[in-house]
Scaffold this motif. Structure first.
Motif, PDB file in Angstrom:
ATOM      1  N   ASP A 190     -70.054  -8.081  16.483  1.00  0.00           N
ATOM      2  CA  ASP A 190     -69.138  -8.648  17.477  1.00  0.00           C
ATOM      3  C   ASP A 190     -69.754  -9.780  18.302  1.00  0.00           C
TER       4      ASP A 190
ATOM      5  N   LYS B 288     -68.815 -16.507  22.422  1.00  0.00           N
ATOM      6  CA  LYS B 288     -68.556 -16.117  23.820  1.00  0.00           C
ATOM      7  C   LYS B 288     -69.909 -15.818  24.469  1.00  0.00           C
TER       8      LYS B 288
ATOM      9  N   LYS C 209     -64.412 -11.244  11.703  1.00  0.00           N
ATOM     10  CA  LYS C 209     -64.570 -11.935  12.992  1.00  0.00           C
ATOM     11  C   LYS C 209     -64.586 -13.444  12.779  1.00  0.00           C
TER      12      LYS C 209
ATOM     13  N   ARG D 244     -57.178 -14.186  18.310  1.00  0.00           N
ATOM     14  CA  ARG D 244     -58.444 -13.589  18.764  1.00  0.00           C
ATOM     15  C   ARG D 244     -58.201 -12.419  19.719  1.00  0.00           C
TER      16      ARG D 244
ATOM     17  N   LEU E 280     -58.804  -8.781  18.751  1.00  0.00           N
ATOM     18  CA  LEU E 280     -60.136  -8.149  18.853  1.00  0.00           C
ATOM     19  C   LEU E 280     -60.222  -7.263  20.092  1.00  0.00           C
TER      20      LEU E 280
END
Ligand code: GLY
Length: 354
Positions: A135, A141, A219, A233, A236
């Motif tokens: 992840d 991010k 992902k 997104r 997720l």
């Protein structure tokens, strides 16, 4: 080796291979002829893997090292500025490199620091926890926490490469390993139901490696479609609204993130099944997967607290929130619930037997 392209504005690859840590620099050098590198890690990961990565780097490259104390409390503004000062004291330039070696805390902090230092310096993610591998190391991010909440200051900043070595998972405690398994189970729920059987067999290292690679592929696909988190997104976040509420209710001291997500995925699917949104039997499949990794299903937090905490979540908008719901295993959608409808949705929880 699995080589997974991530087709973001600045594209890069994720390489998944057992033992790749030993050849880290060989892979990094294919990107650019970096002359200096700063490896950011933490005090738990450093004794395990810092030497292995450092030994892969030739003498012609200057290596600096910086270890933060492990744990979420290190992901703060103070460490962010300490890192900036360290980079500056090492005279790192824009043609040098930062490596984030560790779990999500190291990746998020070092990535955010890399995105700001000299307005952006290349960085490589070398995630050493399951959660970071499937992840947080992929998708760009980066963030630090504020006293007011987690990840409130950050940026979208893609790494130039991610090196994922499943052998590093052998040194995780069972609890931290299972923490990542919750996110793995999430991919089976939202995208690929065929992962369900493989997850049950993931005690076999070869199966685990294939499962990790598949999660990263998913992902990568999601992030390529929606790099800046305005659409697909959001899927997720399945299980995360209730998960975050539970984590926050206990001040992040009782449950890990994965445990919160596990309870969130099961709870929301029980409710959506009850409401006829989700195919009957889906929650039972999720329950079996979670129990297989000793993940919790539910908590005694009141539904009122879940509602109140969800509405102050940073993902809430205009007094409501997008909930991620399954129609069946492997198929998810985001539905916006205004405040009153959200209350009605969550209150179904009180009609169910847990
Ligand atoms: N961890 C969720 C995301 O990267 O969007």
């Amino acid at each position: 080796m699995h080589m997974i392209p991530v087709k973001t504005g600045r594209p890069y690859s994720v390489l998944v291979q057992r033992g790749i840590l030993q050849n880290a620099w060989q892979e990094i050098a294919k990107i650019k002829n970096y002359k200096a590198v700063c490896i950011v890690t933490d005090d738990q990961v450093a004794p395990l893997y810092l030497d292995v990565v450092t030994r892969s780097i030739p003498d012609s490259v200057r290596v600096e090292q910086y270890a933060i104390p492990h744990g979420e409390s290190s992901k703060n503004g103070e460490n962010f500025f300490r890192l900036q000062e360290f980079f500056a004291s090492c005279k790192l330039t824009r043609s040098d490199l930062i490596i984030a070696l560790g779990g999500g805390v190291v990746g998020d902090l070092a990535g955010f620091a890399a995105s700001c230092y000299l307005r952006g310096i290349d960085f490589v993610q070398i995630p050493t926890t399951l959660l970071a591998q499937v992840d947080s190391s992929v998708g760009g991010k980066t963030a630090v926490d504020l006293p007011q909440g987690k990840n409130l200051v950050g940026s979208f900043y893609q790494p130039v490469l991610v090196l994922c070595d499943p052998d590093t998972l052998s040194t995780l405690t069972p609890e931290i390993f299972r923490d990542g398994m919750a996110e793995v189970i999430k991919y089976a729920c939202i995208w690929d139901a065929s992962l369900t059987e493989k997850i049950k067999a993931a005690a076999d290292p070869a199966v685990l490696e294939a499962v990790i690679a598949r999660c990263i592929e998913i992902k990568a696909e999601v992030v390529a479609q929606d790099e800046f988190d305005n659409g697909v997104r959001m899927l997720l976040n399945f299980g995360h609204t209730i998960g975050h509420a539970i984590e926050q209710h206990y001040h992040y001291e009782t449950y890990t993130h994965g445990q919160g997500v596990a309870m969130g995925m099961y709870t929301i699917t029980r409710i959506s099944e009850e409401l006829g949104i989700t195919k009957p039997g889906t929650a039972e499949i999720i329950r079996e997967l979670l129990l297989g990794y000793s993940l919790p299903l539910t908590d005694s937090i009141s539904t009122r607290d879940i509602i109140d905490l969800s509405l102050v979540d940073k993902k809430s908008r205009d007094g409501g929130i997008h909930l991620i719901l399954l129609s069946q295993m492997g198929k998810a959608e985001a539905r916006f619930y205004p405040r009153q409808e959200l209350e009605n949705f969550f209150l179904v929880r009180d009609r169910l037997t847990w």
